[in-house]
Motif scaffolding. Structure first.
Motif, PDB file in Angstrom:
ATOM      1  N   GLN A  22       1.037   4.475   3.723  1.00 55.76           N
ATOM      2  CA  GLN A  22       0.843   3.108   3.983  1.00 55.76           C
ATOM      3  C   GLN A  22       1.172   3.244   5.774  1.00 55.76           C
ATOM      4  OE1 GLN A  22       4.908   1.717   2.118  1.00 55.76           O
ATOM      5  NE2 GLN A  22       4.778   0.362   4.065  1.00 55.76           N
ATOM      6  N   SER A  23       0.161   2.202   6.308  1.00 54.95           N
ATOM      7  CA  SER A  23       0.708   2.291   7.499  1.00 54.95           C
ATOM      8  C   SER A  23       1.486   1.126   7.689  1.00 54.95           C
ATOM      9  CB  SER A  23      -0.713   1.506   8.232  1.00 54.95           C
ATOM     10  OG  SER A  23      -1.017   1.574   9.259  1.00 54.95           O
ATOM     11  N   HIS A  24       1.881   0.720   9.534  1.00 58.27           N
ATOM     12  CA  HIS A  24       2.864   0.278   9.955  1.00 58.27           C
ATOM     13  C   HIS A  24       4.337  -0.044   9.757  1.00 58.27           C
ATOM     14  CE1 HIS A  24      -1.046  -2.188  11.392  1.00 58.27           C
ATOM     15  NE2 HIS A  24      -0.905  -2.063   9.975  1.00 58.27           N
ATOM     16  N   PHE A  52      -2.094  -2.029   3.439  1.00 56.33           N
ATOM     17  CA  PHE A  52      -2.421  -1.961   4.261  1.00 56.33           C
ATOM     18  C   PHE A  52      -2.308  -0.189   4.666  1.00 56.33           C
ATOM     19  CE2 PHE A  52      -3.066  -5.640   5.926  1.00 56.33           C
ATOM     20  CZ  PHE A  52      -2.560  -7.206   5.246  1.00 56.33           C
ATOM     21  N   ASN A  66      -6.841   2.084  10.369  1.00 63.06           N
ATOM     22  CA  ASN A  66      -6.258   1.492   9.791  1.00 63.06           C
ATOM     23  C   ASN A  66      -7.108   0.860   8.290  1.00 63.06           C
ATOM     24  OD1 ASN A  66      -3.475   1.807  10.298  1.00 63.06           O
ATOM     25  ND2 ASN A  66      -3.779   0.730  11.798  1.00 63.06           N
ATOM     26  N   ALA A  68      -6.894  -2.486   5.041  1.00 60.11           N
ATOM     27  CA  ALA A  68      -6.217  -2.787   3.708  1.00 60.11           C
ATOM     28  C   ALA A  68      -7.494  -3.278   2.966  1.00 60.11           C
ATOM     29  CB  ALA A  68      -6.511  -5.005   4.803  1.00 60.11           C
ATOM     30  N   LYS A  86      -1.149  -5.225  12.133  1.00 57.48           N
ATOM     31  CA  LYS A  86      -1.831  -5.320  10.532  1.00 57.48           C
ATOM     32  C   LYS A  86      -2.561  -6.804  10.375  1.00 57.48           C
ATOM     33  CE  LYS A  86       1.104  -5.265   7.502  1.00 57.48           C
ATOM     34  NZ  LYS A  86       2.015  -5.331   6.588  1.00 57.48           N
ATOM     35  N   ASN A  88      -4.512 -10.723   9.323  1.00 64.01           N
ATOM     36  CA  ASN A  88      -3.811 -11.565   8.101  1.00 64.01           C
ATOM     37  C   ASN A  88      -5.100 -11.396   7.183  1.00 64.01           C
ATOM     38  OD1 ASN A  88      -2.881 -13.563   7.164  1.00 64.01           O
ATOM     39  ND2 ASN A  88      -2.528 -15.264   8.836  1.00 64.01           N
TER      40      ASN A  88
END
Lengths: 94, 957
Positions: A22-24, A52, A66, A68, A86, A88
């Motif tokens: 997982q990122s962020h 993400f 990264n 999605a 991130k 949208n």
């Protein structure tokens, strides 16, 4: 086998990359509670839908970036550099 | 028709009658023709029994003509190949082929295993879960396993050649029948790069045996033109004998190509990995059997297969063939049999009013049609010889009227058609149940795939099927659903009764659909019956999940040359040829080939290791440490970065100094250790364990790129650029001083844990005083290409000093004597710095580092954690073994409180010593504990791990 877009190299086969989870995720500082630290260490999102996530172009440029990705269809909805916010993205095809 | 090939028709077929071939089946010799499959050749020779069923060992015959064949499995010996579980319908006939049935004993004609059929009520689905338990299920397991099974693994290695190719195309068409050929032609004419894959040896599919017309011309003529156009088109690749076995992410498909299987100079199988912009599935449909009592006898064949054998191979399955059907399609088989001069005693049609044009034609041919009737039972163990027919009631739920027996020697049955939508499902496509056609058809799919033809439920003309789950009478434990795994209707009923009503549970409980054929002729029946038993619709029951492979694939094709020596890269060290020339005993340490020791002539390994340890303690030894991980970290923020990665303080390390450090993960667990040195301000040389070289470089890179991108530094792995030669022992310094160099090796100028750069023996060199052995030790790094010549120079200069080479095993003994831990042996997935006595370093460190927050948790500081200690057996005759448990010697409850992590027979002390992790170990030194290993116990004293030179005088000297 998926084809993944590297922001530096373009679209490449999946086996050039290494998955990074997982990122962020924000790393808590030393003052955080045990519960916050445990959440950082062990808890991860597991969506049936857009995820993400971090990827490393291990057999390529060696950069982290990264993606999605939709975890059911494997559709790639966005590709952006490490450190960028991130984007949208909507849910992706059913 | 008598004599050899008595069932071969005099004309017709695509076989080459001018090329007869001989082959053997279960010891008997037969002839056939080029163009035959093993199955068609066996049928031509009137061979009825081709196998024994999996559980009950019932005689079985050929059921089908293609990939869905489920009874005729043989071991095929042909040339160099010996392959088990080959379907006779997929095996082209070649000269000298030998086919053997492997699950019948003593012979296929007389199999003792048949006793299981005579006692069949004892062995329903899952019997092994309920019986054969006392006194121990293991008594029976071997016997049960041996009596099941369909084939044996060949002995020895697979010596065949395999190959893998990558292929890109615009359009991949799966299936070379009429629908697939149409799609390929259209795409080719539009200029696309097309690949068409067909699992049979020839394109054509149904066109080769169903006749009719396409685009106003006879089917075979249309086929000839289509094939010619595709072969001449520049951008079309035609793959035959190629089965597409799996549909993977992002429209990658894998296909197994056996088109060269008979040519010993070509790979026996190729794997094609195909990435297509668009996929068209024209994979056709698979005919389904009818379910009635004893529907598995030899001679009972799918109706479409019967007419395929006539049209393609000029073979008839019998001389008097009854046709039983629930749809229009099987009438074509009846008419084809009649045209070939074969007797058709009756057409048993479950529909009340079969289509008028079909009954008219049947009448014109003199064939009796028995409408609204089903097969109830059959007789004939080694080949069907009689069928029993009765009328259905109006609602199809029961039988009425008298039964009638019809003599025959074969039965052609059709229970409908099921689209081969497997690849579509693997692509994520959803299926829906079509009530009119009584089968699952593609519904919707996200990938770039379309489905055409029979695979999409378009069967040409309507089937007008009357779907019955099964004949509504007859013992259900004699009504076969899955021929391959011997699953009967009674087993499905049992599953439903025991509440295995989810389709995935029913599948696993009964094993229906789990064998080689993956339910191609059984899944639909099983699901229909499960629906009936559980009061649901078939749509509600649904299908099980489809997964690759569609049909079996050799392991060899999947690994295609990446095996044996080529399985993984093997790395050798710069002085490899010197080691080999001097008797090194090599072992694999990770991917590195390294000397474990250098035994002299007549010396055992243990004696060599002992000698190597003592020469290090008493004179000087030379060790090849080139795999040691080396990472240069350089930049204005290099020190700050290392300060966050290591437990230790990196900010205070001055140029020319080195420090032993621990690295943790974020959970506070030790992941690596090593010495890091400051080469110059902002320039560090990090050493990792040999096994951690790549892993730690990646670890550092990840933290830099993802968490601290603002830090200015570069991380450069240099492990393989430097050869590392380690001189250790009291005479090491003297040896180095005798070598031409600008580095001052004298004791005061070059203390322990220092780093120097300069020239040595004419080469650039980096030298660190780092010790794993506990003696004064110099790690000399030179560019890798100079490693071997420097090794020779050291050996020459050290001869008078008694120098000897030592291997990894001696080094492990030396460090165990010194009490130096080995990460991964003396630490596990829970060991933190406190556990190994590094608490002081942690507490003095200022600022955050990776894992620090975890060390603040109360659990990480508990005094009863397993702590690093040394061990000595109380009695000199006992030997410590790594992995042994440690227990308190007194006190009631005996439980493991830790374990021995390293152990050796120490040459320096002449006794067994070891290291371990023990709860509260730091406060238990002097205590005697019990060591337990594989049923034996003895006592040992807990001591400080530093057996040898605890003050470190030798190391610092």
């Amino acid at each position: 086998m998926m084809q993944l877009p590297c922001p530096y190299c373009g679209v490449r086969d999946e086996d050039e990359f290494r998955f990074g989870g997982q990122s962020h995720i924000t790393r808590p500082d030393l003052n955080c509670s045990d519960a916050e630290w445990a959440d950082y260490l062990f808890c991860r999102d597991n969506p049936k839908g857009v995820n993400f996530e971090r990827w490393l172009h291990a057999f390529g440029c060696g950069r982290w970036f990264n993606l999605a990705r939709h975890t059911v269809t494997h559709e790639i909805l966005a590709c952006y550099r490490m450190g960028e916010p991130k984007p949208n993205v909507t849910g992706g095809a059913a | 028709m008598n004599g050899p090939q008595a069932y071969r028709l005099e004309t017709g077929g695509f076989i080459e009658r001018d090329r007869p071939l001989t082959f053997t089946c279960n010891g008997q010799r037969f002839t056939g023709y080029a163009g035959d499959t093993l199955a068609s050749a066996l049928l031509a020779n009137g061979v009825r029994v081709v196998g024994r069923s999996f559980k009950y060992h019932r005689p079985r015959g050929i059921l089908a003509a293609g990939v869905e064949e489920t009874n005729a499995l043989f071991r095929i010996d042909s040339g160099v190949l010996s392959v088990p579980l080959v379907r006779a319908t997929m095996q082209p006939l070649v000269e000298g082929l030998s086919a053997t049935t492997e699950n019948a004993w003593p012979s296929i004609g007389f199999d003792f295993g048949r006793v299981l059929d005579f006692t069949h009520w004892l062995w329903p689905a899952g019997f092994y879960n309920k019986t054969f338990k006392w006194p121990s299920w293991q008594w029976y397991e071997g016997l049960i396993r041996r009596s099941a099974g369909s084939g044996r693994l060949p002995a020895g290695q697979d010596a065949s050649d395999y190959y893998q190719h990558n292929l890109h195309c615009d359009v991949l068409v799966v299936g070379g029948g009429p629908a697939g050929l149409r799609e390929a032609l259209a795409a080719s004419r539009a200029g696309s790069h097309v690949v068409i894959a067909e699992l049979e040896p020839r394109l054509g599919g149904r066109l080769r045996h169903d006749g009719g017309e396409i685009d106003g011309m006879p089917a075979l003529q249309w086929l000839e033109r289509a094939v010619a156009e595709l072969h001449h088109a520049g951008q079309v690749r035609v793959l035959t004998s190629t089965t597409v076995t799996g549909y993977y992410d992002h429209d990658v498909l894998v296909a197994v190509d056996r088109s060269n299987a008979d040519d010993p100079t070509r790979p026996v199988e190729r794997l094609w990995k195909i990435r297509a912009k668009r996929v068209v599935l024209a994979s056709g449909a698979i005919e389904q059997p009818l379910v009635f009592a004893n529907n598995d006898r030899p001679g009972i064949v799918l109706a479409g297969a019967v007419r395929r054998y006539i049209a393609e191979y000029a073979v008839t399955v019998g001389r008097s063939v009854v046709v039983a059907t629930n749809n229009d399609d099987a009438y074509r088989t009846a008419f084809a049999l009649h045209t070939a001069g074969i007797q058709v005693p009756a057409i048993v049609d479950s529909r009340a009013v079969p289509a008028p044009e079909l009954t008219r034609e049947a009448a014109a041919r003199g064939l009796e049609v028995i409408g609204n009737a089903v097969i109830v039972d059959t007789t004939g163990t080694h080949g069907v010889r009689e069928v029993e027919v009765r009328a259905l009631s109006g609602d199809g739920r029961s039988l009425t009227g008298a039964s009638r027996s019809i003599r025959c020697d074969a039965l052609a049955m059709s229970g409908g058609w099921s689209p081969a939508a497997h690849l579509y499902s693997q692509a994520g496509g959803k299926l829906r149940y079509d009530d009119v056609q009584a089968c699952f058809v593609p519904d919707r799919c996200a990938a770039r795939v379309s489905v055409v033809g029979a695979a999409n439920g378009d069967f040409g003309r309507p089937l007008a099927i009357r779907a019955l789950v099964r004949t509504p009478s007859g013992p259900s434990n004699r009504q076969w659903i899955d021929f391959r795994h011997d699953v009967t209707a009674a087993d499905i009923e049992l599953a439903a009764r025991e509440n295995f009503s989810a389709v995935e549970h029913m599948k696993r409980y009964t094993t229906a659909g789990m064998s080689i054929d993956q339910g191609k002729t059984s899944n639909l029946s099983a699901m229909s019956l499960l629906a009936e038993q559980t009061g649901r619709t078939i749509a509600e029951v649904g299908t099980t999940t489809f997964r690759p492979m569609y049909s079996p694939v050799s392991m060899g094709a999947l690994t295609a040359g990446i095996n044996g020596d080529r399985y993984a890269p093997r790395r050798v060290m710069p002085a490899q040829s010197w080691h080999a020339a001097h008797g090194a005993d090599f072992d694999d340490y990770g991917s590195w080939q390294r000397p474990a020791c250098y035994p002299r002539r007549g010396e055992t390994r243990d004696a060599a290791i002992e000698r190597e340890v003592l020469v290090t303690r008493n004179a000087v030894s030379l060790f090849d440490g080139s795999p040691l991980g080396k990472i240069e970290v350089k930049g204005p923020d290099a020190a700050e970065f290392l300060n966050r990665i290591y437990v230790n303080n990196a900010l205070t390390l001055k140029p020319g100094k080195a420090r032993y450090g621990l690295m943790l993960n974020e959970n506070g667990v030790i992941i690596d250790d090593g010495v890091f040195a400051c080469m110059a301000p902002g320039h560090f040389l990090v050493s990792t364990t040999s096994g951690g070289a790549e892993r730690i470089a990646m670890w550092m890179d990840e933290w830099h790129q993802c968490e601290w991108p603002g830090l200015k530094l570069v991380i450069a792995p240099v492990t393989t650029q430097w050869a590392v030669l380690t001189l250790a022992g009291p005479r090491a310094r003297g040896l180095l001083a005798s070598i031409d160099s600008d580095i001052d090796f004298s004791a005061g100028a070059f203390p322990h844990l220092s780093f120097r750069m300069g020239r040595l023996a004419g080469s650039p060199a980096r030298v660190q005083r780092v010790s794993f052995s506990g003696e004064a030790s110099f790690e000399v790094s030179v560019p890798a290409l100079r490693g071997e010549s420097l090794w020779e120079a050291f050996m020459a200069a050290g001869t008078a000093l008694g120098i000897e080479p030592i291997g990894v095993e001696a080094l492990m003994v030396l460090r165990t004597e010194k009490g130096f831990l080995h990460v991964g042996s003396d630490t596990d997935g829970t060991t933190n710095p406190y556990d190994v006595g590094f608490g002081g370093v942690v507490d003095k460190k200022k600022g955050d580092f990776v894992g620090r927050r975890s060390l603040l948790r109360s659990h990480d500081r508990r005094p009863d954690r397993r702590q690093f200690i040394g061990l000595e057996p109380v009695s000199t005759s006992d030997r410590l073994v790594a992995g042994s448990h440690l227990m308190a010697s007194t006190g009631g409850k005996r439980r493991s409180e830790g374990f021995v992590t390293s152990a050796c027979l120490s040459p320096t002390f002449g006794k067994s010593i070891g290291l371990g992790l023990l709860e509260r170990g730091f406060t238990r030194k002097g205590e005697v504990v019990t060591v337990f290993n594989e049923g034996r116990s003895f006592e040992a004293r807990v001591v400080d791990p530093a057996f040898y030179d605890p003050a470190g005088e030798r190391m610092h000297g």
